[in-house]
Enzyme design. Structure first.
Site, PDB file in Angstrom:
ATOM      1  N   LYS A   7       0.856  -1.182   0.000  1.00  0.00           N
ATOM      2  CA  LYS A   7       0.000   0.000   0.000  1.00  0.00           C
ATOM      3  C   LYS A   7       0.893   1.234   0.000  1.00  0.00           C
ATOM      4  CE  LYS A   7      -1.487   2.906   2.795  1.00  0.00           C
ATOM      5  NZ  LYS A   7      -1.427   4.078   1.902  1.00  0.00           N
ATOM      6  N   GLU A  57      10.226   1.284  10.075  1.00  0.00           N
ATOM      7  CA  GLU A  57      11.281   2.247   9.711  1.00  0.00           C
ATOM      8  C   GLU A  57      10.658   3.627   9.837  1.00  0.00           C
ATOM      9  OE1 GLU A  57      14.363   1.665   8.956  1.00  0.00           O
ATOM     10  OE2 GLU A  57      14.365  -0.490   8.607  1.00  0.00           O
ATOM     11  N   GLU A  99      10.844  16.207  13.995  1.00  0.00           N
ATOM     12  CA  GLU A  99      11.247  16.035  12.597  1.00  0.00           C
ATOM     13  C   GLU A  99      10.514  17.064  11.734  1.00  0.00           C
ATOM     14  OE1 GLU A  99       9.834  12.458  10.623  1.00  0.00           O
ATOM     15  OE2 GLU A  99      11.869  12.102   9.878  1.00  0.00           O
TER      16      GLU A  99
HETATM   17  P1  NAD Z   1       2.905   8.625   7.321  1.00  0.00           P
HETATM   18  O1  NAD Z   1       3.201   7.927   8.594  1.00  0.00           O
HETATM   19  O2  NAD Z   1       1.936   9.743   7.333  1.00  0.00           O
HETATM   20  O3  NAD Z   1       2.359   7.590   6.235  1.00  0.00           O
HETATM   21  C1  NAD Z   1       3.091   6.450   5.862  1.00  0.00           C
HETATM   22  C2  NAD Z   1       2.140   5.448   5.217  1.00  0.00           C
HETATM   23  O4  NAD Z   1       1.215   4.998   6.206  1.00  0.00           O
HETATM   24  C3  NAD Z   1       1.305   6.027   4.071  1.00  0.00           C
HETATM   25  O5  NAD Z   1       1.189   5.051   3.057  1.00  0.00           O
HETATM   26  C4  NAD Z   1      -0.026   6.271   4.745  1.00  0.00           C
HETATM   27  O6  NAD Z   1      -1.107   6.250   3.830  1.00  0.00           O
HETATM   28  C5  NAD Z   1      -0.090   5.077   5.676  1.00  0.00           C
HETATM   29  N1  NAD Z   1      -1.054   5.206   6.765  1.00  0.00           N
HETATM   30  C6  NAD Z   1      -1.324   6.288   7.531  1.00  0.00           C
HETATM   31  N2  NAD Z   1      -2.275   5.991   8.421  1.00  0.00           N
HETATM   32  C7  NAD Z   1      -2.632   4.702   8.214  1.00  0.00           C
HETATM   33  C8  NAD Z   1      -3.561   3.812   8.808  1.00  0.00           C
HETATM   34  N3  NAD Z   1      -4.363   4.211   9.809  1.00  0.00           N
HETATM   35  N4  NAD Z   1      -3.642   2.544   8.352  1.00  0.00           N
HETATM   36  C9  NAD Z   1      -2.847   2.116   7.367  1.00  0.00           C
HETATM   37  N5  NAD Z   1      -1.957   2.909   6.735  1.00  0.00           N
HETATM   38  C10 NAD Z   1      -1.845   4.196   7.166  1.00  0.00           C
HETATM   39  O7  NAD Z   1       4.326   9.102   6.741  1.00  0.00           O
HETATM   40  P2  NAD Z   1       4.606   9.973   5.431  1.00  0.00           P
HETATM   41  O8  NAD Z   1       4.265  11.398   5.739  1.00  0.00           O
HETATM   42  O9  NAD Z   1       4.029   9.324   4.240  1.00  0.00           O
HETATM   43  O10 NAD Z   1       6.204   9.819   5.322  1.00  0.00           O
HETATM   44  C11 NAD Z   1       7.103  10.624   6.005  1.00  0.00           C
HETATM   45  C12 NAD Z   1       7.641   9.904   7.239  1.00  0.00           C
HETATM   46  O11 NAD Z   1       8.256   8.668   6.866  1.00  0.00           O
HETATM   47  C13 NAD Z   1       8.721  10.686   7.946  1.00  0.00           C
HETATM   48  O12 NAD Z   1       8.501  10.635   9.331  1.00  0.00           O
HETATM   49  C14 NAD Z   1       9.996   9.939   7.599  1.00  0.00           C
HETATM   50  O13 NAD Z   1      11.028  10.092   8.521  1.00  0.00           O
HETATM   51  C15 NAD Z   1       9.518   8.539   7.525  1.00  0.00           C
HETATM   52  N6  NAD Z   1      10.435   7.707   6.737  1.00  0.00           N
HETATM   53  C16 NAD Z   1      11.256   6.802   7.387  1.00  0.00           C
HETATM   54  C17 NAD Z   1      12.166   6.035   6.668  1.00  0.00           C
HETATM   55  C18 NAD Z   1      13.062   5.033   7.349  1.00  0.00           C
HETATM   56  O14 NAD Z   1      13.548   4.152   6.673  1.00  0.00           O
HETATM   57  N7  NAD Z   1      13.286   5.109   8.649  1.00  0.00           N
HETATM   58  C19 NAD Z   1      12.243   6.174   5.288  1.00  0.00           C
HETATM   59  C20 NAD Z   1      11.417   7.098   4.652  1.00  0.00           C
HETATM   60  C21 NAD Z   1      10.510   7.849   5.400  1.00  0.00           C
END
Ligand code: NAD
Length: 495
Positions: free
Chosen positions: A187, A261, A394
């Site tokens: 997803k 992650e 962040e």
């Molecule tokens: P996010 O947590 O808002 O969303 C990530 C994913 O989770 C998206 O696909 C979103 O649709 C999904 N999601 C959100 N709520 C959900 C739910 N209730 N049920 C199922 N899926 C759900 O993060 P973002 O804004 O897309 O990405 C940025 C974040 O990702 C930053 O905090 C960044 O540091 C982190 N990130 C971490 C790594 C790593 O490897 N550590 C790599 C890239 C990004």
């Protein structure tokens, strides 16, 4: 675009369907996301978002394919051949995919060409090589009894990925999961749902059996179905810590395996003997690539008080000189942020920084010359203390905070004074001294003088930056269950 691709022209833009178990399929629901070009170039495409029923269907296909053994029972060398063939197919499409990725994410085209598209191709080849010819059985004896320790695929995986690595984040899950023999439903984020579909096409053309892989961009409703479905054995999540906490709780309810992650607030620790010019030049890609929207961005710079003004002046000048603009332009270093929402977030933090007593040494506004996109000037914050929210949270934008320390113990304390523990760096002309400081930093990854991480080494975080590791052999292990089969008194080769 041709019917086969599952993208149709509608109201002058393409409408993308879902990748359902190996082919394009129209959603059973009516939710559609506008994928907007962050450089201010309007709607790039429209993407159907999976309904909860679509998600249930994909999970059922994955479950049936896993239970049938159609993929997991293939020899590792056969699975490896499919991954390698898919990598070759993606490589042939690299220029096209890099442009698509830049159009949906806004990162400079050169970065997409050098990193965001080639890295996933490398991940496919790496995991193919890792399992090819490898035995998944380990015979172990205590001198009397022998058991086989079997590495079995964990089962059906649900992969939930963020927008900032549109192809790399899903591939870092799909490659090891498929290499291990799992079936997987991805997803991706609805903000960047386009480039990732090429992974499905390439794997299907390479011979991945039907049902084994689905890619369903979706909102929260269908995402929750994937997260909570009893037929999903493991959730592999990349995203924010806030969402990660919710995901872990949901997995705990049914003891689903989970790897996370998450976010970071990494510190670059400049030791007193560091070469300031070399540091400044090497820090720029580590802090401003993808407009600072990388989890491993070096967002805090810790300098000895004696070097504070030198580093501030050199860093401010270098940051002010970064070329901001059209991400398709080869001279651009910093493109737009991914979305209007992300720009509001970053600008909110810049206001907060001033309210908290920090100063802006350079940047802080919207660049006049860059046009309509969601641009923010690369920014250096000074007069920052580590307890400020801008030093703890962040920001996920082109913003670096400069902090001064009095001695190395304080530098280590400040680096570790963070809820996160993802990455960091130590800068010194004395590599041994830098390594000894690196050992004291509680993060999953530390670079010495900006050195890139060797490929095949684990990627992941301590503390609230996550649980588990991707990349390397560790990345494969997280898609494996261990089974011990007791044979009694037996020596391998006895039959
Ligand atoms: P996010 O947590 O808002 O969303 C990530 C994913 O989770 C998206 O696909 C979103 O649709 C999904 N999601 C959100 N709520 C959900 C739910 N209730 N049920 C199922 N899926 C759900 O993060 P973002 O804004 O897309 O990405 C940025 C974040 O990702 C930053 O905090 C960044 O540091 C982190 N990130 C971490 C790594 C790593 O490897 N550590 C790599 C890239 C990004």
């Amino acid at each position: 675009m041709a019917e086969r691709s599952g993208r149709h022209h509608e109201q002058d833009v393409e409408l993308q369907q879902l990748w359902m178990g190996g082919h394009w399929e129209a959603s059973s629901g009516d939710r559609v996301a506008d994928v907007v070009n962050p450089a201010g170039l309007g709607t790039l495409a429209r993407a159907q978002l999976a309904s909860p029923d679509d998600m249930r269907k994909a999970v059922a296909l994955a479950r049936a394919s896993f239970d049938s053994g159609i993929w997991r029972d293939q020899e590792p060398s056969q699975r490896a051949a499919v991954l390698r063939d898919a990598a070759d197919r993606l490589e042939k499409r690299l220029p096209e995919l890099a442009r698509l990725l830049t159009s949906e994410l806004g990162c400079p085209l050169w970065f997409a060409e050098k990193a965001h598209v080639p890295n996933p191709i490398r991940h496919l080849r790496y995991y193919a090589d890792l399992v090819d010819g490898r035995s998944f059985d380990d015979y172990r004896s205590d001198g009397v009894n022998t058991s086989i320790v079997v590495d079995e695929p964990v089962g059906v995986v649900g992969a939930i990925t963020p927008w900032n690595g549109p192809l790399s984040s899903p591939t870092l899950k799909v490659a090891p999961a498929l290499a291990a023999g799992c079936s997987i439903v991805v997803k991706p984020s609805s903000e960047t749902p386009l480039t990732v579909m090429a992974l499905g096409e390439a794997l299907a053309e390479a011979g991945l059996p039907p049902g084994v892989l689905s890619i369903l961009p979706a909102g929260r409703d269908a995402g929750e179905v994937l997260l909570r479905h009893p037929d999903v054995d493991k959730i592999a999540f990349t995203g924010s810590t806030e969402t990660g906490v919710m995901i872990m709780k949901a997995c705990a309810e049914r003891m689903a395996r989970v790897t996370l992650e998450l976010g970071g607030k990494s510190a670059a620790v400049v030791l007193p003997d560091a070469d300031v010019d070399a540091f400044v030049a090497a820090l720029l890609p580590m802090s401003f690539s993808v407009c600072g929207q990388l989890c491993i961005s070096q967002a805090r710079v810790l300098v000895p008080r004696s070097l504070e003004s030198d580093v501030r002046d050199a860093l401010a000048a270098a940051i002010a000189a970064l070329a901001v603009g059209d991400p398709m332009d080869p001279d651009t270093y910093v493109g737009p942020l991914v979305s209007e929402k992300q720009r509001e977030r970053v600008e909110g933090y810049l206001e907060l920084a001033l309210a908290e007593g920090a100063s802006i040494a350079t940047g802080g506004g919207r660049p006049g010359s860059a046009g309509e996109g969601w641009y923010v000037e690369p920014t250096l914050l000074t007069d920052v203390t580590n307890s400020m929210r801008v030093a703890q949270e962040e920001i996920f934008g082109p913003v670096v905070a400069l902090l001064a320390y009095d001695d190395v113990d304080e530098a280590v304390r400040l680096a570790n004074d963070s809820p996160y523990g993802l990455s960091g760096s130590v800068w010194s002309v004395d590599r041994d001294a830098a390594v000894s400081v690196a050992r004291r930093i509680r993060t999953g990854m530390v670079s010495i003088n900006g050195a890139p991480q060797a490929y095949g080494t684990p990627f992941g975080g301590y503390k609230q930056s996550g649980i588990g590791r991707e990349m390397g052999p560790e990345g494969l292990q997280s898609y494996v269950e261990k089974k011990s089969i007791a044979l009694g008194q037996f020596r391998p080769g006895e039959g």
